[in-house]
Design a protein around this motif. Sequence first.
Motif, PDB file in Angstrom:
ATOM      1  N   THR A  22     -17.463  20.610 -19.498  1.00 27.80           N
ATOM      2  CA  THR A  22     -16.044  20.637 -19.832  1.00 27.80           C
ATOM      3  C   THR A  22     -15.847  20.072 -21.235  1.00 27.80           C
ATOM      4  O   THR A  22     -16.544  19.168 -21.649  1.00 27.80           O
ATOM      5  N   ASN A  23     -14.865  20.621 -21.920  1.00 24.55           N
ATOM      6  CA  ASN A  23     -14.525  20.085 -23.225  1.00 24.55           C
ATOM      7  C   ASN A  23     -13.606  18.885 -23.020  1.00 24.55           C
ATOM      8  O   ASN A  23     -12.490  19.028 -22.547  1.00 24.55           O
ATOM      9  N   VAL A  24     -14.099  17.694 -23.353  1.00 21.50           N
ATOM     10  CA  VAL A  24     -13.287  16.507 -23.103  1.00 21.50           C
ATOM     11  C   VAL A  24     -12.522  16.063 -24.346  1.00 21.50           C
ATOM     12  O   VAL A  24     -11.879  15.025 -24.341  1.00 21.50           O
ATOM     13  N   GLY A  25     -12.602  16.836 -25.399  1.00 24.00           N
ATOM     14  CA  GLY A  25     -11.864  16.485 -26.603  1.00 24.00           C
ATOM     15  C   GLY A  25     -12.524  15.338 -27.344  1.00 24.00           C
ATOM     16  O   GLY A  25     -13.671  15.001 -27.090  1.00 24.00           O
ATOM     17  N   SER A  26     -11.798  14.715 -28.242  1.00 25.07           N
ATOM     18  CA  SER A  26     -12.373  13.589 -28.987  1.00 25.07           C
ATOM     19  C   SER A  26     -12.013  12.279 -28.296  1.00 25.07           C
ATOM     20  O   SER A  26     -11.308  12.270 -27.295  1.00 25.07           O
ATOM     21  N   ALA A  27     -12.466  11.172 -28.860  1.00 25.76           N
ATOM     22  CA  ALA A  27     -12.314   9.884 -28.186  1.00 25.76           C
ATOM     23  C   ALA A  27     -10.876   9.587 -27.728  1.00 25.76           C
ATOM     24  O   ALA A  27     -10.687   9.195 -26.572  1.00 25.76           O
ATOM     25  N   PRO A  28      -9.856   9.785 -28.575  1.00 25.74           N
ATOM     26  CA  PRO A  28      -8.502   9.482 -28.089  1.00 25.74           C
ATOM     27  C   PRO A  28      -8.110  10.326 -26.877  1.00 25.74           C
ATOM     28  O   PRO A  28      -7.421   9.852 -25.984  1.00 25.74           O
ATOM     29  N   ASP A  29      -8.575  11.588 -26.832  1.00 27.83           N
ATOM     30  CA  ASP A  29      -8.220  12.456 -25.706  1.00 27.83           C
ATOM     31  C   ASP A  29      -8.775  11.907 -24.398  1.00 27.83           C
ATOM     32  O   ASP A  29      -8.097  11.902 -23.368  1.00 27.83           O
ATOM     33  N   SER A  30     -10.031  11.457 -24.440  1.00 28.14           N
ATOM     34  CA  SER A  30     -10.603  10.988 -23.183  1.00 28.14           C
ATOM     35  C   SER A  30      -9.921   9.702 -22.734  1.00 28.14           C
ATOM     36  O   SER A  30      -9.874   9.400 -21.549  1.00 28.14           O
ATOM     37  N   HIS A  31      -9.325   8.977 -23.658  1.00 24.39           N
ATOM     38  CA  HIS A  31      -8.582   7.781 -23.258  1.00 24.39           C
ATOM     39  C   HIS A  31      -7.304   8.136 -22.521  1.00 24.39           C
ATOM     40  O   HIS A  31      -6.727   7.299 -21.824  1.00 24.39           O
ATOM     41  N   ALA A  32      -6.837   9.367 -22.687  1.00 24.76           N
ATOM     42  CA  ALA A  32      -5.610   9.789 -22.011  1.00 24.76           C
ATOM     43  C   ALA A  32      -5.828   9.930 -20.510  1.00 24.76           C
ATOM     44  O   ALA A  32      -4.887   9.971 -19.727  1.00 24.76           O
ATOM     45  N   LEU A  33      -7.093  10.008 -20.102  1.00 21.62           N
ATOM     46  CA  LEU A  33      -7.401  10.193 -18.683  1.00 21.62           C
ATOM     47  C   LEU A  33      -7.656   8.821 -18.064  1.00 21.62           C
ATOM     48  O   LEU A  33      -8.624   8.151 -18.417  1.00 21.62           O
ATOM     49  N   PRO A  34      -6.783   8.374 -17.170  1.00 19.35           N
ATOM     50  CA  PRO A  34      -6.974   7.025 -16.632  1.00 19.35           C
ATOM     51  C   PRO A  34      -8.214   6.949 -15.728  1.00 19.35           C
ATOM     52  O   PRO A  34      -8.435   7.827 -14.902  1.00 19.35           O
ATOM     53  N   VAL A  35      -9.014   5.907 -15.946  1.00 13.83           N
ATOM     54  CA  VAL A  35     -10.184   5.672 -15.102  1.00 13.83           C
ATOM     55  C   VAL A  35     -10.109   4.235 -14.599  1.00 13.83           C
ATOM     56  O   VAL A  35      -9.843   3.316 -15.380  1.00 13.83           O
ATOM     57  N   GLU A  36     -10.308   4.081 -13.308  1.00 15.32           N
ATOM     58  CA  GLU A  36     -10.299   2.750 -12.695  1.00 15.32           C
ATOM     59  C   GLU A  36     -11.304   1.843 -13.413  1.00 15.32           C
ATOM     60  O   GLU A  36     -12.443   2.265 -13.637  1.00 15.32           O
ATOM     61  N   LYS A  37     -10.911   0.612 -13.717  1.00 18.76           N
ATOM     62  CA  LYS A  37     -11.783  -0.286 -14.474  1.00 18.76           C
ATOM     63  C   LYS A  37     -13.145  -0.478 -13.798  1.00 18.76           C
ATOM     64  O   LYS A  37     -14.196  -0.403 -14.440  1.00 18.76           O
ATOM     65  N   SER A  38     -13.108  -0.702 -12.474  1.00 21.01           N
ATOM     66  CA  SER A  38     -14.368  -0.990 -11.778  1.00 21.01           C
ATOM     67  C   SER A  38     -15.309   0.209 -11.878  1.00 21.01           C
ATOM     68  O   SER A  38     -16.519   0.066 -12.049  1.00 21.01           O
ATOM     69  N   LYS A  39     -14.727   1.421 -11.787  1.00 20.27           N
ATOM     70  CA  LYS A  39     -15.557   2.625 -11.859  1.00 20.27           C
ATOM     71  C   LYS A  39     -16.101   2.813 -13.263  1.00 20.27           C
ATOM     72  O   LYS A  39     -17.263   3.195 -13.452  1.00 20.27           O
ATOM     73  N   ALA A  40     -15.257   2.554 -14.259  1.00 26.01           N
ATOM     74  CA  ALA A  40     -15.697   2.696 -15.649  1.00 26.01           C
ATOM     75  C   ALA A  40     -16.859   1.740 -15.915  1.00 26.01           C
ATOM     76  O   ALA A  40     -17.861   2.109 -16.538  1.00 26.01           O
ATOM     77  N   ASP A  41     -16.736   0.520 -15.386  1.00 28.83           N
ATOM     78  CA  ASP A  41     -17.803  -0.469 -15.586  1.00 28.83           C
ATOM     79  C   ASP A  41     -19.104  -0.013 -14.930  1.00 28.83           C
ATOM     80  O   ASP A  41     -20.181  -0.114 -15.516  1.00 28.83           O
TER      81      ASP A  41
END
Lengths: 214, 247
Positions: free
Chosen positions: B132-151
């Motif tokens: 998938t095209n996730v765009g550039s860094a700011p775009d991927s920040h637009a997608l909320p990810v649970e902190k625990s999962k991101a860690d």
Amino acid sequence: MDKFLGSCVTKKLVMAIAGLFLILFLLVHLGINFLLLIDDPVPFNSAAHFMSNNVVVKVFEIFLIAGFLIHIIWGIILQVQNWLARPARYKKTAFSQTSFFSKYMIYLGIIIGVFLFIHFMNFYFVKLGWVEGDHENFYGMVNDLFQLPLYIVIYLVSFLFLAFHLHHAFQSAFQTLGLNHNKYTPVIKGIGLIYSIVVPLGFSIIPIVIYFFK
Amino acid sequence: MKLTLKIWRQKNADAKGKFVTYDFDGASPDMSFLEMLDALNTKLIKARIDPVAFDHDCREGICGACGMYINGHPHGPGKAITTCHLSMREFKDGDTIYVEPWRAKAFPVVKDLIVDRTAFDKIQIAGGFISTNVGSAPDSHALPVEKSKADEAFNSAVCIGCGACVAACKNASAMLFVSAKIAQFALLPQGRIEAKERVQAMVKKMDELGFGNCSNTGACEAECPKEISLVNIARLNREFYCAKVSP
Ligand code: HEM
Ligand code: SF4
Ligand code: FES
């Protein structure tokens, strides 16, 4: 062969389920064996009779034999593949922090397998009529066998190795099933430790009591 | 420092290798293990002897290139470090040190201490990516990810693909590496899209390449320079069963 047996993950899953089934069965078997400690032969013999004649148990028995065979055959296949994956060995090896007995599962398993063969010759094959013996009086047969010191030693050693096998096996099966959790895995390991000590110990007490106190 | 080095020497992939002993007194406790080997090689070159071939690149523990089996441990003694981070302070004057290449059918020796780790690339090519095209860094920040999962995803993503897990495992299994590569995507929404195909394809490739099966021994976890945990392997198993049951 892998077309039929599936991936490494699938093979371990099959093995783990078969192993967990055997772990459950051992509890039932131990329960019945405790009847040997009663002086009256009737409870044990009728339990043995029930186990060989009840229809539900008969179905269960098919699963049990399949469980043993699958566990052993899959275990050997996995082990052979594992040996083949490292054709050249290291010259110098050291111990890292690991599940200790996991390195010896095949050897522990083979010893348990040899014991199982003796055990089947003594009881299960007698019941099937393949080997001669009085299958209506297993109580008497057990008491006779447990007068032989050599037999008792083989019996005790086998259960010691079973304890080692189970010490790794119990928790390993849950990891194979994909169950690993910060909170619950220590609990599973604890139960595994208790099981791997208490159950083999339970089996081991019986010949000792019969030999020395009966 | 005076050292007795017993190093695996093998001319090429087809040659029969052997251990060669070097009595070497040019090491100092301030050196890293690779600097010590550099010093040894300088000495060998001056004596017109073929230097010991070993892999290395960043020398700061992030590329995964270095890797040798030192005194029975991948990346040597010391917890959570790569060979390039291994200090000669870990050894004593007069020590004998065995240096061997990773041993696995799937990692054939190229020369001396260098092994061919293309097998890991092949596993990655089989599914260790997202299309998938996730765009550039700011775009991927637009997608909320649970902190625990991101860690957790990050903890898996720190795997540098060094292969120490394979080297440590008594079965030469690649499960820790593959599970880290599965988990780093499985935990994130961008990775979930292809999660089911990914786990099946990567496990299939791993089997084809001749790695062993996982015995849940845990030597990989104990020796991994990035402390990738067995929890990843349980996750791989779960992902795999779910993919099989509901493809
Ligand atoms: C009452 C008898 C036995 C019980 C209850 C038992 C139980 C288990 C269990 C639960 C596992 C863990 C599976 C996993 O890691 O997912 C295991 C592993 C294993 N068992 Fe047994 N087992 C028994 C007898 C045997 C026998 C007779 C053999 C072989 C000759 C054997 C060979 C193995 C091997 C090689 C493993 C390790 C597999 C691996 O991690 O790759 N077991 N056993
Ligand atoms: S899991 Fe650890 S040991 Fe294995 S390749 Fe990744 S960083 Fe190296
Ligand atoms: S040289 Fe890059 S990790 Fe060691």
